[in-house]
Design a protein around this motif. Structure first.
Motif, PDB file in Angstrom:
ATOM      1  N   GLY A  64      -5.710   3.348  -0.384  1.00 25.30           N
ATOM      2  CA  GLY A  64      -6.219   2.181  -1.091  1.00 25.30           C
ATOM      3  C   GLY A  64      -5.559   0.880  -0.669  1.00 25.30           C
ATOM      4  N   TYR A  65      -4.480   0.985   0.104  1.00 21.82           N
ATOM      5  CA  TYR A  65      -3.794  -0.218   0.557  1.00 21.82           C
ATOM      6  C   TYR A  65      -4.693  -0.995   1.514  1.00 21.82           C
ATOM      7  N   THR A  66      -4.576  -2.322   1.471  1.00 22.17           N
ATOM      8  CA  THR A  66      -5.352  -3.133   2.406  1.00 22.17           C
ATOM      9  C   THR A  66      -4.476  -4.204   3.049  1.00 22.17           C
TER      10      THR A  66
ATOM     11  N   VAL B 230      -3.598   7.399  12.303  1.00 21.68           N
ATOM     12  CA  VAL B 230      -3.995   6.157  12.963  1.00 21.68           C
ATOM     13  C   VAL B 230      -3.562   4.948  12.134  1.00 21.68           C
ATOM     14  N   ARG B 231      -3.066   3.923  12.817  1.00 18.03           N
ATOM     15  CA  ARG B 231      -2.678   2.689  12.129  1.00 18.03           C
ATOM     16  C   ARG B 231      -3.014   1.481  12.981  1.00 18.03           C
ATOM     17  N   LEU B 232      -2.836   0.318  12.390  1.00 17.11           N
ATOM     18  CA  LEU B 232      -2.982  -0.932  13.129  1.00 17.11           C
ATOM     19  C   LEU B 232      -1.603  -1.493  13.465  1.00 17.11           C
TER      20      LEU B 232
ATOM     21  N   GLU C  46       5.061   9.350   7.978  1.00 11.99           N
ATOM     22  CA  GLU C  46       5.449   8.174   7.180  1.00 11.99           C
ATOM     23  C   GLU C  46       5.029   6.860   7.854  1.00 11.99           C
ATOM     24  N   HIS C  47       4.739   6.926   9.129  1.00  4.56           N
ATOM     25  CA  HIS C  47       4.375   5.696   9.831  1.00  4.56           C
ATOM     26  C   HIS C  47       2.879   5.615  10.089  1.00  4.56           C
ATOM     27  N   GLY C  48       2.115   6.433   9.329  1.00 10.74           N
ATOM     28  CA  GLY C  48       0.671   6.215   9.312  1.00 10.74           C
ATOM     29  C   GLY C  48      -0.196   7.270   9.957  1.00 10.74           C
TER      30      GLY C  48
ATOM     31  N   PHE D  32      13.278   4.265  12.320  1.00  8.72           N
ATOM     32  CA  PHE D  32      12.395   3.111  12.134  1.00  8.72           C
ATOM     33  C   PHE D  32      12.240   2.828  10.643  1.00  8.72           C
ATOM     34  N   TYR D  33      12.386   1.582  10.251  1.00 12.04           N
ATOM     35  CA  TYR D  33      12.278   1.252   8.827  1.00 12.04           C
ATOM     36  C   TYR D  33      10.907   1.678   8.305  1.00 12.04           C
ATOM     37  N   ARG D  34      10.865   2.029   7.040  1.00  6.17           N
ATOM     38  CA  ARG D  34       9.589   2.413   6.438  1.00  6.17           C
ATOM     39  C   ARG D  34       9.369   1.585   5.178  1.00  6.17           C
ATOM     40  N   ILE D  35       8.263   0.883   5.120  1.00  2.00           N
ATOM     41  CA  ILE D  35       7.916   0.145   3.903  1.00  2.00           C
ATOM     42  C   ILE D  35       6.450   0.400   3.594  1.00  2.00           C
ATOM     43  N   ASP D  36       6.170   0.907   2.405  1.00  2.00           N
ATOM     44  CA  ASP D  36       4.787   1.021   1.938  1.00  2.00           C
ATOM     45  C   ASP D  36       4.791   1.293   0.447  1.00  2.00           C
ATOM     46  N   THR D  37       3.608   1.265  -0.123  1.00  3.62           N
ATOM     47  CA  THR D  37       3.474   1.440  -1.571  1.00  3.62           C
ATOM     48  C   THR D  37       3.188   2.892  -1.929  1.00  3.62           C
ATOM     49  N   ALA D  38       3.242   3.792  -0.942  1.00  4.09           N
ATOM     50  CA  ALA D  38       2.844   5.183  -1.181  1.00  4.09           C
ATOM     51  C   ALA D  38       4.023   6.001  -1.713  1.00  4.09           C
TER      52      ALA D  38
ATOM     53  N   ARG E 297      -8.234  -0.938   5.910  1.00  2.49           N
ATOM     54  CA  ARG E 297      -8.128  -0.158   4.665  1.00  2.49           C
ATOM     55  C   ARG E 297      -7.488   1.189   4.942  1.00  2.49           C
ATOM     56  N   SER E 298      -6.639   1.594   4.013  1.00  3.46           N
ATOM     57  CA  SER E 298      -5.941   2.870   4.156  1.00  3.46           C
ATOM     58  C   SER E 298      -6.535   3.904   3.210  1.00  3.46           C
ATOM     59  N   VAL E 299      -6.332   5.171   3.517  1.00  5.98           N
ATOM     60  CA  VAL E 299      -6.776   6.234   2.603  1.00  5.98           C
ATOM     61  C   VAL E 299      -6.151   6.066   1.217  1.00  5.98           C
TER      62      VAL E 299
ATOM     63  N   SER F 103      -1.032  -6.888   8.356  1.00  7.92           N
ATOM     64  CA  SER F 103      -1.629  -6.475   9.628  1.00  7.92           C
ATOM     65  C   SER F 103      -1.555  -4.988   9.935  1.00  7.92           C
ATOM     66  N   ALA F 104      -0.489  -4.300   9.485  1.00  4.31           N
ATOM     67  CA  ALA F 104      -0.160  -3.006  10.096  1.00  4.31           C
ATOM     68  C   ALA F 104      -0.600  -1.788   9.273  1.00  4.31           C
ATOM     69  N   THR F 105      -1.813  -1.828   8.722  1.00  2.21           N
ATOM     70  CA  THR F 105      -2.312  -0.731   7.875  1.00  2.21           C
ATOM     71  C   THR F 105      -2.009   0.652   8.446  1.00  2.21           C
ATOM     72  N   LYS F 106      -1.303   1.456   7.666  1.00  2.00           N
ATOM     73  CA  LYS F 106      -1.024   2.849   8.028  1.00  2.00           C
ATOM     74  C   LYS F 106      -2.097   3.734   7.393  1.00  2.00           C
ATOM     75  N   TRP F 107      -2.244   4.937   7.911  1.00  4.22           N
ATOM     76  CA  TRP F 107      -3.267   5.883   7.407  1.00  4.22           C
ATOM     77  C   TRP F 107      -4.624   5.157   7.343  1.00  4.22           C
ATOM     78  N   LEU F 108      -4.913   4.471   8.438  1.00  7.30           N
ATOM     79  CA  LEU F 108      -6.101   3.607   8.515  1.00  7.30           C
ATOM     80  C   LEU F 108      -7.391   4.424   8.486  1.00  7.30           C
TER      81      LEU F 108
HETATM   82  N1  LIG Z   1      -1.252   2.091   3.912  1.00  5.31           N
HETATM   83  C1  LIG Z   1      -0.253   1.211   3.968  1.00  5.31           C
HETATM   84  N2  LIG Z   1       0.004   0.580   5.120  1.00  5.31           N
HETATM   85  C2  LIG Z   1       1.024  -0.310   5.194  1.00  5.31           C
HETATM   86  C3  LIG Z   1       1.805  -0.613   4.067  1.00  5.31           C
HETATM   87  C4  LIG Z   1       1.493   0.052   2.852  1.00  5.31           C
HETATM   88  O1  LIG Z   1       2.125  -0.171   1.803  1.00  5.31           O
HETATM   89  N3  LIG Z   1       0.473   0.966   2.843  1.00  5.31           N
HETATM   90  N4  LIG Z   1       2.834  -1.525   4.177  1.00  5.31           N
HETATM   91  C5  LIG Z   1       2.790  -2.491   5.255  1.00  5.31           C
HETATM   92  C6  LIG Z   1       4.057  -3.162   5.448  1.00  5.31           C
HETATM   93  S1  LIG Z   1       4.545  -4.200   4.194  1.00  5.31           S
HETATM   94  C7  LIG Z   1       4.807  -3.039   6.578  1.00  5.31           C
HETATM   95  S2  LIG Z   1       6.132  -4.037   6.845  1.00  5.31           S
HETATM   96  C8  LIG Z   1       4.469  -2.038   7.597  1.00  5.31           C
HETATM   97  C9  LIG Z   1       5.654  -1.143   7.836  1.00  5.31           C
HETATM   98  O2  LIG Z   1       5.347  -0.130   8.739  1.00  5.31           O
HETATM   99  P1  LIG Z   1       6.384   1.048   8.946  1.00  5.31           P
HETATM  100  O3  LIG Z   1       6.640   1.658   7.594  1.00  5.31           O
HETATM  101  O4  LIG Z   1       5.781   1.983   9.901  1.00  5.31           O
HETATM  102  O5  LIG Z   1       7.641   0.415   9.485  1.00  5.31           O
HETATM  103  O6  LIG Z   1       3.373  -1.224   7.195  1.00  5.31           O
HETATM  104  C10 LIG Z   1       2.318  -1.899   6.573  1.00  5.31           C
HETATM  105  N5  LIG Z   1       1.257  -0.946   6.388  1.00  5.31           N
END
Ligand SMILES: Nc1nc2c(c(=O)[nH]1)N[C@H]1C(S)=C(S)[C@@H](COP(=O)(O)O)O[C@H]1N2
Ligand SMILES: [Mo]
Length: 550
Positions: A356-358, A391-393, A386-388, A263-269, A352-354, A403-408
């Motif tokens: 700081g991402y929102t 808990v995530r949205l 890596e996918h949160g 599964f692709y992974r994109i985040d700022t962490a 909000r994520s642990v 929409s998809a906040t990881k580590w919510l």
């Molecule tokens: N905490 C956090 N959640 C995040 C992000 C992030 O940078 N930090 N990136 C978002 C973005 S841009 C996407 S496309 C999806 C990717 O989820 P995935 O890495 O599980 O595929 O997570 C979202 N949730």
């Protein structure tokens, strides 16, 4: 080349550069070691990296994702490491050729930058977060002073013939036979090799050793074990296994369910946030009648649902890979908000994520009946770290960045006027429904199209229109008519749909053929041919490739 004559300026520079490099290793290693003592402490390299990530212009970020994909993070950290190494070598070389103070002040300056970024980090920075870097910098400066104290006498004493031409023309093998065993220059050179080499070797070992120990003791903060201990509940109404009919059976088409590992992974962490379940808390705050708070176990007790939803990243380019489909397990966001009692006037849900991402998306997307979820399971497993985890949205139909906040950790009700989520001040749209899109998977551009004995070729791919559904995918070969592809069974409106197209290519022997596809959604909307970049609200345009007919 130059000879390792103790009195040569090049020897000084070499000793200075190696001391700088290894003193930097000592500084970083000791920092890492101290940082390993406390969950909230970490290497300032990560804090500096966060700064870069948060402030990098979006074109450069898109470029980095394009060039390095998910490796953009290691590339960034390695670049910071290289800059640090070069800087340390330069200032400590100057410490040896000019004044010791230059090296000391140079290191102190870098320590200050590290301390500053640690104290002002994305979330929860406080003064004590600078402790590791302060101690580490102190160790690095100690190394420089020690090396300078022990090696400078060896660099200045000895044979006084310091005429540059003479020195540079000299070679160890050449000079050795003509020197007497008691030649002072030779003795000094040996001392320099032993003391200097030894010291630099010790610094390198201390740097590597403290760094390794720091990492080893940090691993006790890992959430891996916590994840292994999670027992997922069953959905109140479990879904049937995914029917075979969703698949069109063409080689190279993305599997309907994306395995977690792919599964692709994109985040700022820069380092994956480690959030064990024991102290986990999810809060619902802001414009609500009842602020709520849940432990991880509380969440597992709720009414559990599962849904297949295709997630898409706004950075996905035409034909890109930043899209994946999974079966998510969790509970409904609308039920949670119902309990909290959303106050009138609120129009934005912020996750909000642990770290700081929102994210922030329209309240409507949470309450209009679509399957917006707070998820803790992905394809039958607890969320991968890596996918949160934990808990995530997941909100069908909205790009992940809003929409998809990881580590919510917090869901806040607010307004678009009052709050901009992470990517909005960086130029991305604050409303970003996923655009209707289709992709050719089975063959890459400039690939060779295999033609069967019957003269037919099969191609295929995926198409998505989350919350609406796909009703048709059409293919155009060269300048021909648009023709409908076969579709895999539609599981629901929130997942992608596979398509396959069988046709008789004209020509043989490396004839170039162009293939293009477009999707039609369940409302009859045809995917636009108008190309747009991912910025500000997602790419559009047809995926078109040129292939060779065999
Ligand atoms: N905490 C956090 N959640 C995040 C992000 C992030 O940078 N930090 N990136 C978002 C973005 S841009 C996407 S496309 C999806 C990717 O989820 P995935 O890495 O599980 O595929 O997570 C979202 N949730
Ligand atoms: Mo994204």
């Amino acid at each position: 080349m130059f000879a390792l004559a103790p009195d040569s300026p090049w020897t000084r520079r070499l000793v200075g550069a190696l001391t700088g490099l290894t003193a930097a290793a000592v500084a970083l290693g000791v920092t890492e070691l101290i940082a390993g003592l406390n969950r909230n402490w970490r290497s300032p390299v990560i804090d500096v990296g966060d700064r870069v990530v948060d402030n990098v212009p979006v074109w450069l970020k898109e470029f980095a994702i394009d060039q390095f994909g998910t490796n953009d993070k290691p590339v960034l950290l390695a670049s910071i490491g290289v800059i640090l190494a070069v800087y340390a070598m330069v200032v400590v070389t100057l410490a040896f050729t000019r004044r010791l103070a230059i090296g000391v002040v140079g290191f102190a300056l870098f320590g200050l930058i590290g301390a500053y970024t640690a104290i002002s980090r994305r979330v929860g920075g406080s003064f004590d977060d600078a402790i590791p870097v302060v101690i580490g910098t102190g160790a690095g400066i100690g190394a420089i002073v020690l090396a300078h104290h022990l090696l400078t006498p060896l660099l200045t004493s000895g044979d006084a013939t310091d005429e540059p031409v003479d020195v540079e023309g000299r070679d160890e093998d050449e000079t050795l036979p003509v020197e007497s065993p008691t030649d002072p220059a030779r003795a000094t050179r040996r001392d320099l090799l032993i003391t200097g080499g030894g010291l630099i070797g010790v610094f390198a070992l201390v740097g590597a050793g403290t760094g390794a120990v720091g990492r080893a003791i940090r691993s006790r903060f890992s959430a891996t074990e916590s994840r292994a201990n999670v027992v997922l509940p069953d959905a109140a109404d479990p879904l049937a296994p995914i029917p075979d009919g969703v698949s069109v059976g063409v080689d190279g088409v993305s599997p309907f369910s994306t395995p977690n590992a792919d599964f692709y992974r994109i985040d700022t962490a820069l380092t994956v946030p480690q959030v064990p379940t024991d102290n986990y808390e999810l809060r619902v705050t802001g414009m609500v009648d009842n602020e709520l708070s849940f432990s991880f176990d509380d969440l597992l007790q709720r009414k559990i649902v599962e849904h297949d939803i295709t997630l898409t990243c706004v950075s996905n380019t035409i034909g890109g890979e930043l899209v994946g489909n999974a079966r998510w397990l969790g509970f409904r966001l609308d039920e949670l908000l119902e309990e909290a009692g959303v106050q009138s006037g609120a129009d934005q849900v912020v996750g909000r994520s642990v770290d700081g991402y929102t994210c922030g998306f329209p309240l409507e997307a949470a309450t209009d009946g679509r399957n917006a979820m707070v998820a803790f399971g992905m394809n039958g497993e607890p969320l991968p770290l890596e996918h949160g985890f934990p808990v995530r949205l997941v909100v069908p139909g909205l790009y992940g960045y809003i929409s998809a906040t990881k580590w919510l950790t917090e869901i806040e009700l607010t307004t678009f006027e009052d709050f901009e989520s992470y990517w909005v001040p960086r130029g991305y749209a604050d409303r970003a429904p996923i655009k209707l899109m289709s992709r050719i998977d089975s063959i890459d551009g400039l690939g060779t199209l295999n033609v069967g004995p019957d003269g037919m070729a099969a191609i295929g791919g995926v198409a998505w229109a989350q919350t609406v559904g796909i009703s048709d995918v059409q293919v155009q070969i060269d300048d021909g008519e648009w023709m409908s592809a076969e579709l895999g069974e539609a599981l629901n409106k929130d997942t992608w749909r596979q398509w396959a197209f069988r046709f008789e290519p004209s020509g043989t022997d490396r004839t170039r053929t162009s293939i293009r596809c477009r999707a039609v959604d369940a409302d009859g909307v045809i995917q636009t041919d108008e190309r747009s970049e991912p910025l500000p609200d997602g790419a559009s345009g047809h995926h078109q490739i040129v292939v060779f007919v065999e």
